[in-house]
Structures are given as structure tokens and as C-alpha cells.
Design an enzyme around this catalytic site. Sequence first.
Site, short mmCIF file in Angstrom:
data_model
loop_
_atom_site.label_atom_id
_atom_site.label_comp_id
_atom_site.label_asym_id
_atom_site.label_seq_id
_atom_site.Cartn_x
_atom_site.Cartn_y
_atom_site.Cartn_z
N CYS A 192 0.87 -1.17 0.01
CA CYS A 192 -0.25 0.08 -0.15
C CYS A 192 0.83 1.41 -0.16
O CYS A 192 2.17 1.43 -0.21
CB CYS A 192 -0.42 0.17 1.27
N ARG A 236 1.27 1.76 -6.29
CA ARG A 236 1.52 0.21 -4.81
C ARG A 236 0.14 -0.25 -4.38
O ARG A 236 -0.01 -1.34 -3.82
CB ARG A 236 1.70 1.09 -3.91
N TRP A 281 -3.59 -2.25 -1.58
CA TRP A 281 -4.02 -3.12 -2.26
C TRP A 281 -4.40 -3.65 -0.98
O TRP A 281 -3.54 -4.26 -0.20
CB TRP A 281 -2.94 -3.53 -3.00
N ASN A 309 1.15 -0.19 6.25
CA ASN A 309 1.60 -0.96 4.93
C ASN A 309 1.83 -1.94 5.27
O ASN A 309 3.20 -2.06 6.32
CB ASN A 309 2.11 -0.21 4.02
N GLY A 310 1.12 -3.70 5.24
CA GLY A 310 2.10 -4.39 5.52
C GLY A 310 1.31 -5.85 6.08
O GLY A 310 0.06 -5.36 5.32
N GLU A 366 9.79 -13.11 -20.83
CA GLU A 366 9.85 -10.96 -20.83
C GLU A 366 8.19 -10.85 -21.54
O GLU A 366 7.70 -10.15 -21.19
CB GLU A 366 10.80 -10.65 -21.07
N LYS A 395 4.21 -9.31 -20.55
CA LYS A 395 4.56 -8.34 -20.64
C LYS A 395 3.00 -8.31 -21.15
O LYS A 395 2.04 -7.29 -21.11
CB LYS A 395 5.49 -7.54 -21.35
N GLU A 452 0.94 -9.12 -18.63
CA GLU A 452 -0.14 -8.49 -17.77
C GLU A 452 -1.04 -7.20 -17.81
O GLU A 452 -1.20 -6.74 -16.80
CB GLU A 452 1.29 -7.72 -16.42
N HIS A 510 7.57 -30.33 -28.31
CA HIS A 510 7.06 -32.02 -27.15
C HIS A 510 5.75 -31.19 -25.82
O HIS A 510 6.45 -32.22 -25.94
CB HIS A 510 8.07 -31.76 -26.34
N LYS A 547 2.62 -2.79 -8.32
CA LYS A 547 4.54 -2.45 -8.68
C LYS A 547 4.88 -2.89 -7.77
O LYS A 547 6.03 -3.67 -8.37
CB LYS A 547 4.77 -0.74 -8.54
#
Length: 618
Positions: free
Chosen positions: A2, A28, A75, A99-100, A491, A495, A498, A514, A613
Site C-alpha cells: 500500500c 503501490r 492494495w 502498510n504490511g 519477458e 508484458k 500483465e 514436445h 508495482k
Amino acid sequence: MCGIVAACFKKGDVVPTLVEGLRCLEYRGYDSAGLAVLASGLPVRKAKGRVQDLAALLEEDPVPHSSVGIAHTRWATHGVPSKVNSHPHRSGSVVLVHNGILENFEELKESFLEGGTEFVSETDSEVWASLLDHELTKIRAEAPLDSLGVMKALNRAMAKAKGSFGLAILVEDLPGRIFFARHESPLVLGISDKGHYVASDVQAVLKETHDFIYLLEGNCGWIDDSSYQVFDRDLHPIEAKVEHLDWDAESVGKSGYDHFMLKEIEEQGIVLANTLSSTTSSKDRILPDFQVSEDTLRSFDRIVIVACGTALHAGRLGRFILEEAAGIPVDVDFASEFRYRNPLVGERDLILAISQSGETADTLGAVKVAREKGATAVAICNVRGSSLCRLVADTILTQCGPEIGVASTKAFTAQVLAIHLFAMRVGMARRQMGEEELLRRLNVLRASRTAIETLLSSEVRSHIAEVAKKYAYKSVYFFLGRGPDYPIAMEGALKLKEISYLHAEGYPAGEMKHGPLALVSEDMVVVALAGQGETYDKVLGNMQEVKTRGAKLVVLTNTEKKEAIELADDVILVPRTDPLVAPLLHVIPLQYLAYYVALERGCEIDKPRNLAKSVTVE
Ligand code: AGP
């Protein structure tokens, strides 16, 4: 996960600064937001949704003008995103933002409920407020409450709280001061003539000040409009170092771009230059300030890379770079797997932790496990003073400036560059490389900026935007690469996943036969990295395999590869460069591809759903 911002001003209303600070911290977490100010009754305003929704609420139902306030953007971890679960939380005389994660919140809540405390939310943070209020009540019974009494209560609460916390706290009978404490969640103090700030990171108040104190594990204390005091976990006062940061407020803004992500993709040329110049001396000495000695570097039998997400992909590419340049075996693992598998590491192993934020819980956890087993750890990180930097023997800073877009782009490029420099440093120490080769490589890296800028040109960008529009409504994407291009394929897939919410996989091209070949259909887009290198012919064969089965084929290659160009439905040309930097160039078109597919699909680019983030929870 957060965002916290708090301030005590000598004069003037604190609310606009709190709201602007929350806007800078939304990356965040952004499912709800709230604030409280020091005025009679400690008024609180909260809103589900974005900071914008809180701002609208404050328009309708403002809090009284106040020069002291705390604010939070959330968040959700405990309790769904809702107004009642958003912060600040109140219990008795305490109003706080957290935050936590309070890991023992159930048992604490139970004991408080038995004692008659009522709770209105489902959150662990409200229990934190109650824990502190209970300790304050005990202190008041011993003597009239003053700031030191609050610190004693806070210290006792910290001892009882299990889990991570970054806290900013108002106490009703101690007006004018904001109390703070941190454990595993980052907090900084901002220092200015206007007053003082507490924030989750510098970006929240970079428009107000450039002078910061990075709080250490266990630090606690208070700020008011003209002073601040920091204590260690045992309540010993400490002289905290004030650092001046030369990041300008501009760099936090979008500088005219529609999205932070596009700005950050296009900053990669400058990031390359800044990272190289900040990590090589005027005499081309690599990492002149790196503390781990050459003897120590020679003493390791293996390097183990731990990271998450994009940083892990940089690590997977880093394995090729390090083994080739330094002649040392390299393992790479998900930090979230490494930390729980009782890894066989010890003092002959060097752990390389890679993290943009330096606050990713799994990466921090992995480093702690490795260190407990006797391994030495170093880091590649973008945030000076972050928890990761304080956990390792030394850090190579990537000098990207703030990366705001949740989808990491410029940080990846800088991480790969830092790995090249680290590999050269280790290669020299292990006598795998001489000065001449080091200089050659350094010049190749420096020269790669030209090729990067070519790829950042408007014609390349508009071509990729066209390709993206053409395939934006396909439902399955495979990104194929071999050797160093395989991590790049991963990568590219991440991208796309997300920010466009499409199913995409990065796969070793040789593995398609395979099993995954069974998935190929007209509705599949295959992005093949067929730039250069000895596996080009093999990739060509893999491209034929998918093409004959109906997939749409987008190929990254250079002008000399006629067969690849012939075979492709769409071609994205990349300049031919030294193999040292070819993979680094291939990632840029994939970043653009993801961006323009997401744009075409109307997705939220900078703050994709369900993500944040910095993943500071496990
Ligand atoms: C990458 O685009 C994602 N945002 C995510 O995978 C990120 O790379 C990962 O969470 C690691 O973050 P860090 O580099 O800050 O440790």
C-alpha cells in the site's frame, strides 16, 4: 504493497499535499484510499476506488483545514476492497495507516473482543490500531501521556506484532505530532522548510522536497512541523543520515506521454547511458565502488540468481552473460520457490538478488534464507536505501529513476546492463577476461544506445502499433526463442499477459514439438525471435512447424535473414548488432507490442487489474 503519505506543516492546509502524494503512490495499490487530519475528533474520509474518488469525496464533504494529516492508498490483503476496510483505521485515541501484514491479527483481535473492543472492518490494520490503543491506555495509567510515552506504547506494540508494518499514526491527546514505525515495509522521512513528511517512498513527496531519511528496520519516532526524532528498536535515539536525491519531480510525472509505461519504454536509451556512466569510472573501471573484493569474487564456486517476474527474466538472461564472461556456473530460481525448498547453498555460493523496487517480499525472503546458510549476497536494484540494499553485502544501483508503470520495462534493460558489468567485474577477478576484452565489451554496450534509439523511433513504433492492431483480438500468443532469446521470449509474454490480460507463453522454440505444437491453430499468434546467433536455422525450422499448422507468424529479425522474412506474416526488423547486446534489443519491440495490443483492447496500461508495482506481501 500500500502507499502511505503523512505530513506536519508549519502552516497551510495539508490535504492537497496528501492527495497529490497518494496519486504518486497509486502504483503501490489502488483499490481504496483515505485520509485523516488533526482537528477535533480526528476527522477521517475514505473512499473505495482510486485516489480520484477520494478527491471527489473531499470536494463534497471536506475535512476542516489542518496542517497535520495522514493518508493511504490500499492494495487489499485482509478484507475486500471497500470503504470500511480502507485506511485510516481508528481505535480509541489512535488513528493510523498501515502498510504490511499483521500475521497474528486473529489472536490479538480475539483477545481485544473478549475485552469488549468493537471492530468495524475485516482488516488486520484495525487490529494494529487497537493494539496500540491498548498499550497507550496502560501508559496513561502510569503517567500523563507525552511523546516518549507514546513511543513506549508503540515499542511494546511492535514487540507484540508479528509480520511487516510501515505505520503513520495520529494520537488524539498528542496533537501536532505524527508517529511512525517500520518493519519490512519501507518508510522514508521527508525534510523541508515547510515541515516534515512520512511516506512509503520518495515519489510521494518529491515535488515538496529532495531531502530524505531512509528509515531502517525497526526504526520508529515522530515528526512535527519543525523537528523529528528517530529511535532504534530499543528506543535509543539515532542520528539518521539525510540523503539528497537528485530525481526531479518531472521524472515522476508522465512528461507528456499518455502512459508511464510508454514513457519508460522510451527512456531506455537514457537509462542505458545513465547506468553505464554511473557504474564505470572515468578510467573505464567497472563498478569502482563495488565493495566485494576480487579475492572474495574468486572464492565462489557458483552464482545463484534469485528474483521474481521481469527481474527473474533478466536473471535468466544473466545466466548466459555470466557463464560466458566469468566462466562460473550459474543457477537461476524463482525467489518464491528458492526460499522454501531448503536450498543447498553455502559460503562457496554468491547470491545475486535482482529487484527493481528492492521491496519484493519473496526476493527479500530468498536472500535471508541464503544468508542464514552462509552464502554471501549482492543485489542489482533501482531504489537506493530499499530493504534489499540493506540486506546484502553490496548493491549495483541501476539508476533508472522512478519506474511507475506496473509493467516493468526500463528496469529490465538496466538490470541486464548491470549484469553485463557485474559479469565483466567477476570475469576480470577470475582472470577470464583481460583489460582489452573488457574495454571492447564496454564500448559495445555504450554503442548499443544507437541501436536502441533506432528501435525507439516513431517509424518502428507505428509499425508495431499496426501489427498490434492486426492481432489484438487473437486469443493465444506464443513467444519463441532459443538460447539468450528464450528469457526474452518469456519477458515478451509476461508484458502481454500483465497489461492486455491475454494468454501468452514464452517458450524455448525447440520445445514446441514436445507438446505445445498441439495447441497451434488459426487463432494463435507466434512471435518468433529469429534475430541472429548459431540457432537461427533451428528457429527457422520451428517457425515452419507452426506456420504450416496455421499460426499467424510475427518475426523479429534483421534484414539479412531473407528466409525468415519470407516466411513471416509480419516482420519487425531489429538492427544487426554484437551478440552481446542482441537479446537486449529484442525486448524493446516486444514491450511496444504488449503496449499497443493493450491499448487497442482498451486495457488500463499503468495499473493493470489485480497487480501492484511492488509485491511486498508473500
Ligand atoms: C513485471 O512487469 C511485473 N510488474 C512483476 O513481475 C515484477 O517484475 C516483479 O514483481 C518483481 O518486482 P521487483 O523487480 O521490484 O522485485
